[in-house]
Design a protein around this motif. Structure first.
Motif, PDB file in Angstrom:
ATOM      1  N   UNK A 154      -9.958   0.891  -5.870  1.00 68.44           N
ATOM      2  CA  UNK A 154      -9.651   0.092  -4.900  1.00 68.44           C
ATOM      3  C   UNK A 154      -8.384  -0.351  -4.602  1.00 68.44           C
ATOM      4  N   UNK A 155      -7.954  -1.060  -5.683  1.00 67.50           N
ATOM      5  CA  UNK A 155      -6.889  -1.813  -5.735  1.00 67.50           C
ATOM      6  C   UNK A 155      -5.473  -0.738  -5.531  1.00 67.50           C
ATOM      7  N   UNK A 158      -5.596   0.214  -1.660  1.00 66.98           N
ATOM      8  CA  UNK A 158      -5.527  -0.773  -0.679  1.00 66.98           C
ATOM      9  C   UNK A 158      -3.879  -0.949  -0.717  1.00 66.98           C
ATOM     10  N   UNK A 159      -3.311  -1.107  -1.946  1.00 64.63           N
ATOM     11  CA  UNK A 159      -1.709  -1.251  -1.983  1.00 64.63           C
ATOM     12  C   UNK A 159      -1.140  -0.304  -1.292  1.00 64.63           C
TER      13      UNK A 159
ATOM     14  N   UNK B  44      -8.696 -11.685 -11.888  1.00 61.27           N
ATOM     15  CA  UNK B  44      -7.710 -11.034 -12.769  1.00 61.27           C
ATOM     16  C   UNK B  44      -7.302  -9.387 -11.897  1.00 61.27           C
ATOM     17  N   UNK B  45      -8.233  -9.182 -11.060  1.00 60.09           N
ATOM     18  CA  UNK B  45      -7.858  -7.938 -10.364  1.00 60.09           C
ATOM     19  C   UNK B  45      -6.747  -8.081  -9.244  1.00 60.09           C
ATOM     20  N   UNK B  48      -3.183  -7.019  -8.697  1.00 57.24           N
ATOM     21  CA  UNK B  48      -3.189  -5.326  -8.654  1.00 57.24           C
ATOM     22  C   UNK B  48      -3.081  -4.802  -7.138  1.00 57.24           C
ATOM     23  N   UNK B  49      -3.334  -5.709  -6.046  1.00 55.70           N
ATOM     24  CA  UNK B  49      -3.571  -5.305  -4.754  1.00 55.70           C
ATOM     25  C   UNK B  49      -2.058  -5.501  -4.184  1.00 55.70           C
ATOM     26  N   UNK B  50      -1.117  -6.110  -4.925  1.00 59.92           N
ATOM     27  CA  UNK B  50       0.243  -6.017  -4.334  1.00 59.92           C
ATOM     28  C   UNK B  50       0.532  -7.115  -3.238  1.00 59.92           C
ATOM     29  N   UNK B  51      -0.361  -8.289  -2.955  1.00 64.55           N
ATOM     30  CA  UNK B  51      -0.365  -9.311  -2.099  1.00 64.55           C
ATOM     31  C   UNK B  51       0.186 -10.586  -2.767  1.00 64.55           C
ATOM     32  N   UNK B 146     -10.367  -7.483  -3.187  1.00 57.54           N
ATOM     33  CA  UNK B 146      -9.849  -6.885  -2.004  1.00 57.54           C
ATOM     34  C   UNK B 146     -10.066  -7.712  -0.860  1.00 57.54           C
TER      35      UNK B 146
END
Lengths: 162, 423
Positions: A154-155, A158-159, B44-45, B48-51, B146
């Motif tokens: 998911x990460x 979404x990125x 921790x995750x 990784x979402x780049x925000x 997310x």
């Protein structure tokens, strides 16, 4: 993407409390979690599981708590894939979100025996019991979930997309 | 196209005219919840979402309730991680010990969920808020991350099972007995991936606390959510707790349900789920041969004020049986204070119970009431899996607060009727 390994077999309604008991949830360290994986229903699992091995189970695998620690513990223990007749919904989405391959296939879930050698082709959904020679076909994922898996979870999805 | 209330809420949150079961959607979230077990993994995750930071600091609730007050050094480290994250991101709804309560009792009490909301929580019992006419469901830590990053979650629109309720629950019978009976009827995967919608005239006879208990355990039937229509009682509750303006969605009369199950509430009896699955239900009155070592009265399922009042009505002027430990856990600080002012603690303590600070503790076998090998507990919690409350060879029997209190008094599984009291 392919996987091959020996089978650990469990019944219906394997819950996340036995996959990783809550008494170990005071940490999120994946190695430590893996060292207690399945311990309340199969104390030998951790000692005998090898890289690439496969869990085959019955209905409603992963029911109960939402703890992502459950698929994390399974993945970190070396398991390459879980095949079940059905999965509980939170375990299902957690596995997809973290990139633990899971396949729903009632026939394979019924017939494959503990200790059998099994190979899985994730692109075609073909499960082959190398011990008996029998082939099974799992339900393919819908396109959105395939994209999510292809992105690596998911990460990264979404990125890239949001 | 006719739609159920769940479909309407999801369509609205996804910005779509309509949705149908099986459709995959991205929905906007009104609240994202995590606790001290699941939040550290999400934190921790998150990078990784780049925000940078979080999508909305007011729409995140961090509730360290599982191992608090800190159980041990590792649990303290997890809470420290959540605390630091909350501070750094200026999270509005972070609840420190002293303010914290069990998340699913706390959020409605604090007015953080309203009708028509879409809520995800990294805790399986997030389905509780369906009692308020919201769509709410449990997810894992990556989904929580997310949600914190972009304020959205992916969902497969569920098909729905309708529970058409008529009549009224009898004396000594509660929402817990109803939901245990339903799980016994349809099984622990009887509503797998599906929405459980409670409708019919009987709904309006159920208290809000009963509705919270019922929606809370939808997950124990495999359900994605449990949901109740919004009525005057819901609106009154939302107003009293200072919730945002409700968005009322109603199921169309010709909405499609996979199945309708009719239930006459007057036929429900005090019910107990035997080990090791919630579907393994039996009438409480058949449990006389089962001796117990402990009872737990509390949790996100049954730790609300009316639950404590119901238990106190049984325990008033009575004693907990020799050899039985009775642990009472008010779910939030407000409930604790109200129970104290009502004199319930006098009743509990005189009966020989211990009263704990709010915590999930024993429900998940965390701490504050762990069972030894071979011990049995009648508990108002929600799961009785192998090892759930301690040793893999211990046993948990799920029941209502009245049944748990009656069993504490006799020392075996007991129908509250048998104790003979005015409740």
């Amino acid at each position: 993407m392919k996987a091959e390994g020996k089978v650990f077999r469990y019944g219906d309604n394997v819950d996340t409390d036995v996959i990783i008991p809550a008494r170990y949830l005071n940490t999120s360290d994946s190695r430590e979690l893996a060292s207690h994986c399945m311990e309340d229903i199969d104390p030998d699992f951790v000692k005998s599981v090898g890289k690439g091995d496969i869990i085959v189970a019955g209905r409603n695998f992963g029911c109960g708590s939402s703890r992502e620690h459950a698929p994390i513990a399974i993945k970190e223990s070396g398991v390459s894939c879980v095949i079940a007749s059905t999965f509980a919904r939170i375990f299902f989405r957690n596995s997809i979100n973290i990139g633990l391959p899971i396949l729903e296939c009632p026939e394979a879930s019924e017939e494959i025996k503990a200790g059998d050698k099994v190979s899985v082709d994730f692109t075609t959904g073909i499960i082959k019991d190398e011990t008996t020679g029998k082939e099974y076909r799992a339900e393919p994922f819908p396109p959105f979930m395939q994209d999510l898996i292809a992105a690596g979870g998911l990460a990264p999805y979404i990125k890239e997309n949001f | 196209m006719p739609m159920t209330m769940t479909e309407k809420i999801l369509a609205h949150a996804a910005g779509l005219e309509e949705v149908h079961p099986g459709q995959l959607i991205m929905a906007d979230l009104d609240m994202v919840l995590g606790n001290d077990v699941t939040s550290p993994v999400a934190i921790k995750e998150l990078p990784k979402f780049g925000r940078k930071g979080v999508f909305n600091r007011d729409k995140i609730a961090l509730v360290p309730d599982h191992f608090t007050p800190n159980k041990d050094i590792k649990a303290a480290a997890q809470c420290a991680c959540v605390r630091a994250f909350a501070k750094e991101n200026e999270i509005t709804n972070y609840f420190e010990v002293g303010k914290v309560g069990i998340e699913h009792a706390l959020l409605p009490e604090a007015g953080l969920v309203t009708a028509g909301d879409v809520v995800i929580g990294a805790d399986s019992h997030t389905c509780t808020y369906g009692a308020l006419g919201a769509f709410s469901t449990g997810v894992g830590s990556t989904d929580m991350a997310a949600g914190m990053a972009i304020g959205k979650a992916w969902f497969k629109v569920p098909s729905s099972i309708r529970f058409n309720l008529s009549g009224k629950l009898r004396k000594h019978v509660s929402g817990k007995d109803l939901i245990l009976t339903i799980i016994g009827m349809i099984g622990v995967d009887g509503a797998l991936y599906r929405s459980m919608e409670f409708t019919g005239e009987g709904v309006h006879t159920l208290t809000m606390d009963d509705r919270f208990t019922i929606a809370n355990m939808a997950i124990e039937a495999g359900g994605k959510n449990g949901i109740f229509p919004v009525d005057d009682l819901t609106l009154e509750y939302l107003k009293e707790h200072g919730a945002k303006e409700p968005k009322i969605f109603t199921s169309d009369p010709d909405a499609v349900y996979e199945r309708t199950i009719d239930i006459d509430l007057s036929e429900i009896v005090p019910t107990v789920s035997y080990p090791h699955l919630p579907e393994n239900t039996h009438p409480a009155k058949e449990g006389k041969d089962i001796r117990i070592d402990q009872t737990v009265i509390g949790s996100c399922t049954n730790g609300r004020l009316s639950d404590l009042e119901a238990a106190a009505a049984v325990l008033k002027g009575r004693k907990v049986a020799d050899g039985v430990r009775c642990i009472v856990i008010p779910a939030t600080q407000r409930i604790w204070k109200e129970a104290m002012h009502e004199g319930l603690f006098d009743i509990f303590i005189d009966a020989g119970c211990v009263v704990s600070t709010p915590t999930c503790g024993p429900c998940l076998g965390g701490y504050m009431g762990i069972l030894s090998e071979g011990e049995r507990c009648v508990s108002t919690t929600n799961r009785n899996f192998v090892g759930r409350m301690g040793h893999p060879k211990s046993e948990v029997y799920l029941a209502s607060p009245e049944t748990a209190a009656a069993s504490a008094v006799t020392g075996y599984i007991t129908d509250p009727e048998e104790v003979g009291y005015e409740g």
